[in-house]
Design an enzyme around this catalytic site. Structure first.
Site, PDB file in Angstrom:
ATOM      1  N   PHE A 190       3.352  -1.650  -9.064  1.00  0.00           N
ATOM      2  CA  PHE A 190       3.841  -0.895  -7.886  1.00  0.00           C
ATOM      3  C   PHE A 190       4.321   0.514  -8.230  1.00  0.00           C
ATOM      4  O   PHE A 190       4.929   1.176  -7.396  1.00  0.00           O
ATOM      5  CB  PHE A 190       4.979  -1.639  -7.161  1.00  0.00           C
ATOM      6  CG  PHE A 190       4.634  -3.053  -6.791  1.00  0.00           C
ATOM      7  CD1 PHE A 190       3.765  -3.316  -5.742  1.00  0.00           C
ATOM      8  CD2 PHE A 190       5.156  -4.115  -7.502  1.00  0.00           C
ATOM      9  CE1 PHE A 190       3.438  -4.618  -5.399  1.00  0.00           C
ATOM     10  CE2 PHE A 190       4.829  -5.424  -7.174  1.00  0.00           C
ATOM     11  CZ  PHE A 190       3.973  -5.675  -6.112  1.00  0.00           C
ATOM     12  N   SER A 191       4.072   0.989  -9.454  1.00  0.00           N
ATOM     13  CA  SER A 191       4.552   2.322  -9.825  1.00  0.00           C
ATOM     14  C   SER A 191       3.562   3.416  -9.413  1.00  0.00           C
ATOM     15  O   SER A 191       3.864   4.605  -9.548  1.00  0.00           O
ATOM     16  CB  SER A 191       4.828   2.395 -11.330  1.00  0.00           C
ATOM     17  OG  SER A 191       3.640   2.199 -12.071  1.00  0.00           O
ATOM     18  N   GLY A 192       2.378   3.030  -8.941  1.00  0.00           N
ATOM     19  CA  GLY A 192       1.412   4.029  -8.487  1.00  0.00           C
ATOM     20  C   GLY A 192       0.338   4.369  -9.511  1.00  0.00           C
ATOM     21  O   GLY A 192      -0.294   5.427  -9.420  1.00  0.00           O
ATOM     22  N   GLU A 241      -6.330  -1.615 -14.800  1.00  0.00           N
ATOM     23  CA  GLU A 241      -5.875  -2.926 -15.312  1.00  0.00           C
ATOM     24  C   GLU A 241      -6.302  -3.125 -16.768  1.00  0.00           C
ATOM     25  O   GLU A 241      -6.761  -4.202 -17.167  1.00  0.00           O
ATOM     26  CB  GLU A 241      -6.449  -4.068 -14.457  1.00  0.00           C
ATOM     27  CG  GLU A 241      -6.135  -3.978 -12.978  1.00  0.00           C
ATOM     28  CD  GLU A 241      -4.743  -4.444 -12.606  1.00  0.00           C
ATOM     29  OE1 GLU A 241      -3.892  -4.637 -13.495  1.00  0.00           O
ATOM     30  OE2 GLU A 241      -4.500  -4.601 -11.393  1.00  0.00           O
ATOM     31  N   ALA A 242      -6.105  -2.079 -17.559  1.00  0.00           N
ATOM     32  CA  ALA A 242      -6.610  -2.074 -18.935  1.00  0.00           C
ATOM     33  C   ALA A 242      -5.960  -3.138 -19.813  1.00  0.00           C
ATOM     34  O   ALA A 242      -6.534  -3.553 -20.819  1.00  0.00           O
ATOM     35  CB  ALA A 242      -6.388  -0.699 -19.556  1.00  0.00           C
ATOM     36  N   CYS A 274      13.162  -0.010  -7.652  1.00  0.00           N
ATOM     37  CA  CYS A 274      13.721  -1.366  -7.754  1.00  0.00           C
ATOM     38  C   CYS A 274      13.971  -1.918  -6.356  1.00  0.00           C
ATOM     39  O   CYS A 274      14.673  -1.293  -5.554  1.00  0.00           O
ATOM     40  CB  CYS A 274      15.013  -1.345  -8.561  1.00  0.00           C
ATOM     41  SG  CYS A 274      15.804  -2.964  -8.637  1.00  0.00           S
ATOM     42  N   CYS A 312      18.507  -4.896 -12.952  1.00  0.00           N
ATOM     43  CA  CYS A 312      18.218  -6.028 -12.068  1.00  0.00           C
ATOM     44  C   CYS A 312      17.131  -6.963 -12.626  1.00  0.00           C
ATOM     45  O   CYS A 312      16.912  -8.043 -12.071  1.00  0.00           O
ATOM     46  CB  CYS A 312      17.786  -5.521 -10.695  1.00  0.00           C
ATOM     47  SG  CYS A 312      19.047  -4.544  -9.858  1.00  0.00           S
TER      48      CYS A 312
HETATM   49  P1  ADP Z   1       0.182   0.049  -9.525  1.00  0.00           P
HETATM   50  O1  ADP Z   1      -1.273   0.331  -9.794  1.00  0.00           O
HETATM   51  O2  ADP Z   1       1.111   0.747 -10.500  1.00  0.00           O
HETATM   52  O3  ADP Z   1       0.516  -1.400  -9.380  1.00  0.00           O
HETATM   53  P2  ADP Z   1      -0.429   1.092  -6.889  1.00  0.00           P
HETATM   54  O4  ADP Z   1      -0.990   2.459  -7.103  1.00  0.00           O
HETATM   55  O5  ADP Z   1      -1.411  -0.018  -6.627  1.00  0.00           O
HETATM   56  O6  ADP Z   1       0.550   0.727  -8.117  1.00  0.00           O
HETATM   57  O7  ADP Z   1       0.577   1.085  -5.648  1.00  0.00           O
HETATM   58  C1  ADP Z   1       1.615   2.035  -5.484  1.00  0.00           C
HETATM   59  C2  ADP Z   1       2.125   1.889  -4.062  1.00  0.00           C
HETATM   60  O8  ADP Z   1       2.773   0.645  -3.902  1.00  0.00           O
HETATM   61  C3  ADP Z   1       3.184   2.895  -3.644  1.00  0.00           C
HETATM   62  O9  ADP Z   1       2.660   4.129  -3.239  1.00  0.00           O
HETATM   63  C4  ADP Z   1       3.837   2.183  -2.478  1.00  0.00           C
HETATM   64  O10 ADP Z   1       3.112   2.409  -1.295  1.00  0.00           O
HETATM   65  C5  ADP Z   1       3.661   0.708  -2.815  1.00  0.00           C
HETATM   66  N1  ADP Z   1       4.887   0.006  -3.232  1.00  0.00           N
HETATM   67  C6  ADP Z   1       5.175  -1.279  -2.919  1.00  0.00           C
HETATM   68  N2  ADP Z   1       6.344  -1.663  -3.486  1.00  0.00           N
HETATM   69  C7  ADP Z   1       6.806  -0.610  -4.186  1.00  0.00           C
HETATM   70  C8  ADP Z   1       7.978  -0.383  -4.997  1.00  0.00           C
HETATM   71  N3  ADP Z   1       8.881  -1.338  -5.206  1.00  0.00           N
HETATM   72  N4  ADP Z   1       8.123   0.833  -5.575  1.00  0.00           N
HETATM   73  C9  ADP Z   1       7.210   1.791  -5.350  1.00  0.00           C
HETATM   74  N5  ADP Z   1       6.105   1.643  -4.608  1.00  0.00           N
HETATM   75  C10 ADP Z   1       5.878   0.466  -4.018  1.00  0.00           C
HETATM   76 ZN    ZN Z   2      17.854  -2.499  -9.686  1.00  0.00          ZN
END
Ligand code: ADP
Ligand code: ZN
Length: 212
Positions: free
Chosen positions: A19-21, A90-91, A146, A181
């Protein structure tokens, strides 16, 4: 990595928790390469044959077509000589050969952009990402938010009971947590005491202590 003379290749790594983008950032870079009319090939691991889509999709819904591969060696086999940019998502699921494959592609003059988790559900370095970070020309470490406290999150919290390194899932099985957390052994604790996690117990003990 914009000012590179001649046709020199290099390795870029995008890393951080779920979820970090990472996928968003990978897709952004690959789209820009396509706009610049570069020849792009994109790969992701086939970790579960039920999800045989030929697309990388971010949690926010952005997508870009991709080829499914089972191993890093398969990436090497599939990359065409005229390809200029190789994207891999997903390396962390592509195995220990990936750093050598990335080196080979970069040495052939290709821009290699790799996204993957740097730590696993217990917070341990997730091979082969650490070795990719060591050999990359450029590293981008992203943080999520978080879900508990809103601080920058570096961890991928697993919410289901399993000791397997790989459990496929998204928001149903994982969430982003900060250092404070993060509860790596949450699942085992829940099995021991179904209704109370260690962190909840600690918070209760702390609250009880502060009432005295
Ligand atoms: P990753 O590839 O790192 O898993 P993605 O690029 O698929 O991340 O998804 C990022 C998107 O996820 C963010 O732009 C946001 O819309 C969403 N998102 C969902 N939960 C979170 C969270 N806890 N922190 C940040 N973004 C989140
Ligand atoms: Zn926290």
């Amino acid at each position: 990595m914009d000012i590179v003379k001649g046709n020199m290749g290099w390795i870029e790594v995008i890393t951080g928790p779920m979820f970090s983008g990472k996928s968003e950032e990978l897709i952004r870079r690959l789209r820009r390469a396509e706009i610049a009319r570069q020849r792009v090939q994109i790969f992701k691991p086939q970790i579960d044959s039920r999800y045989a889509e030929n697309e990388i999709v971010s949690h926010s819904g952005l997508g870009i077509r991709s080829e499914l591969v089972r191993t890093a060696a398969e990436v090497l086999e599939r990359v065409e000589p005229r390809t200029e940019v190789v994207g891999i998502d997903e390396a962390q699921f592509l195995g220990d050969e990936l750093p050598a494959v990335a080196q080979k592609l970069a040495n052939l003059g290709k821009r290699v952009i790799i996204a993957g988790l740097d730590t696993d559900y217990l917070g341990r370095p997730f091979e082969p990402m650490p070795r990719l970070l060591a050999i990359a020309e450029e590293i981008t470490k992203l943080l999520a938010i978080c879900v508990r406290c809103g601080n920058p999150a570096v961890h991928t919290q697993r919410l289901v009971a399993s000791d397997e390194l790989i459990v496929v899932g998204a928001g149903d099985k994982y969430e982003a947590r900060c250092r404070r957390c993060f509860e790596p052994h949450l699942v085992r604790e829940q099995a021991d005491a179904p209704h109370e996690t260690q962190a909840q117990n600690q918070r209760k003990a702390h609250a009880a202590g502060s009432q005295k």
